[in-house]
Design an enzyme around this catalytic site. Structure first.
Site, PDB file in Angstrom:
ATOM      1  N   GLU A 186      57.840  16.604 -25.123  1.00 20.69           N
ATOM      2  CA  GLU A 186      58.563  16.102 -25.793  1.00 20.69           C
ATOM      3  C   GLU A 186      59.447  14.946 -25.406  1.00 20.69           C
ATOM      4  OE1 GLU A 186      58.315  16.897 -28.722  1.00 20.69           O
ATOM      5  OE2 GLU A 186      57.323  18.685 -28.759  1.00 20.69           O
ATOM      6  N   ARG A 235      63.277  26.587 -40.660  1.00 20.44           N
ATOM      7  CA  ARG A 235      62.428  27.044 -41.737  1.00 20.44           C
ATOM      8  C   ARG A 235      62.162  28.466 -42.150  1.00 20.44           C
ATOM      9  NH1 ARG A 235      57.231  27.237 -42.593  1.00 20.44           N
ATOM     10  NH2 ARG A 235      56.818  26.680 -40.211  1.00 20.44           N
ATOM     11  N   CYS A 253      63.275  25.801 -30.364  1.00 20.16           N
ATOM     12  CA  CYS A 253      62.672  24.945 -29.416  1.00 20.16           C
ATOM     13  C   CYS A 253      63.707  23.704 -29.232  1.00 20.16           C
ATOM     14  CB  CYS A 253      61.339  24.633 -29.453  1.00 20.16           C
ATOM     15  SG  CYS A 253      60.451  26.027 -28.998  1.00 20.16           S
ATOM     16  N   HIS A 273      55.931  21.714 -25.452  1.00 24.38           N
ATOM     17  CA  HIS A 273      55.569  22.453 -26.322  1.00 24.38           C
ATOM     18  C   HIS A 273      53.827  22.942 -26.023  1.00 24.38           C
ATOM     19  CE1 HIS A 273      58.371  22.213 -29.881  1.00 24.38           C
ATOM     20  NE2 HIS A 273      58.199  23.638 -29.840  1.00 24.38           N
TER      21      HIS A 273
HETATM   22  N1  PCA Z   1      58.707  27.964 -30.357  1.00 21.02           N
HETATM   23  C1  PCA Z   1      59.582  27.843 -31.484  1.00 21.02           C
HETATM   24  C2  PCA Z   1      60.699  28.564 -31.051  1.00 21.02           C
HETATM   25  C3  PCA Z   1      60.273  29.512 -29.748  1.00 21.02           C
HETATM   26  C4  PCA Z   1      58.999  28.894 -29.548  1.00 21.02           C
HETATM   27  O1  PCA Z   1      58.252  29.240 -28.781  1.00 21.02           O
HETATM   28  C5  PCA Z   1      59.908  26.444 -31.643  1.00 21.02           C
HETATM   29  O2  PCA Z   1      58.895  25.641 -31.663  1.00 21.02           O
HETATM   30  O3  PCA Z   1      61.025  25.833 -32.335  1.00 21.02           O
END
Ligand code: PCA
Length: 214
Positions: free
Chosen positions: A80, A90, A143, A167
């Site tokens: 990111e 959401r 996240c 991610h």
């Molecule tokens: N993914 C979610 C929150 C926790 C996770 O592992 C997100 O992308 O916000």
């Protein structure tokens, strides 16, 4: 030794695993040479996740912090570039909270760039044979909340410490065969090891073409 804090999340949204935590555990159990990696599992809860992140930073005193989270549907491990100062959920978090258009940190900047060398991180993962891309949005759920809170914490209290958010795709166990992209946690861990080495050793980021047209 470079001290690394590597976080993953507990499962959320009705899932029974979270591949971000599976990968964090694998990396901590077999860290690259020269890196001491502490893995910490964060709750998927607004507020509480950042409290636990802050106390882990105080305890571990890392040189580098990388937070991992699940991004179901993405085909690769995505670094990111940016975190924004907004919580806009959401779905409810694991404590039932669903904030709409609230700041992560009231009065703080609209956004922070990652202080990781994001393009070098993508290049290192690609070199390791792991599907990867640069991402320009971490969403607006927990996240991004952790990505923003981490960036704000480092910028305001630990200016020498680098950190950012990554991610990871669903694990194969979460996806009925062939219906959506997934990556085995071992492959994600391979990528994260390469990313950590790149982040620990790259002072000036690469100037490569990783931008997006949309
Ligand atoms: N993914 C979610 C929150 C926790 C996770 O592992 C997100 O992308 O916000």
């Amino acid at each position: 030794m470079t001290r690394v804090l590597l976080t993953g999340f507990e499962p959320f949204g009705g899932e029974s695993v979270n591949p971000s935590w599976q990968a964090a555990e694998l990396v901590a159990a077999a860290a690259p040479e020269g890196l001491a990696v502490t893995a910490v599992r964060l709750p998927c809860v607004f507020g509480e996740s950042l409290k636990e992140l802050r106390s882990a930073v105080e305890r571990v005193r890392p040189d580098l912090v990388v937070a991992l989270g699940q991004a179901g549907g993405r085909p690769g491990v995505t670094v990111e570039r940016v975190a924004v100062n907004v919580d806009d959920a959401r779905i409810p978090d694991n404590a039932g909270a669903q904030p709409i258009d609230e700041p992560v940190v009231p009065g703080a900047p609209a956004a922070y760039f990652s202080s990781l060398p994001v393009k070098a991180c993508v290049a290192a993962m690609r070199e390791a044979g792991v599907p990867t891309a640069l991402s320009n949005t971490a969403g607006t759920f927990v996240c991004n909340h952790v990505a923003y809170g981490l960036a704000h914490l480092l910028a305001t209290r630990y200016p020498g410490v680098r950190g950012g958010f990554v991610h990871v795709p669903w694990a194969p166990s979460q996806v009925p065969a062939g219906t959506a992209p997934s990556l085995p946690p071992e492959t994600v861990a391979l990528g994260i090891r390469a990313l950590l080495v790149a982040a620990a050793t790259t002072r000036t980021d690469l100037r490569t073409t990783e931008g997006a047209t949309h």
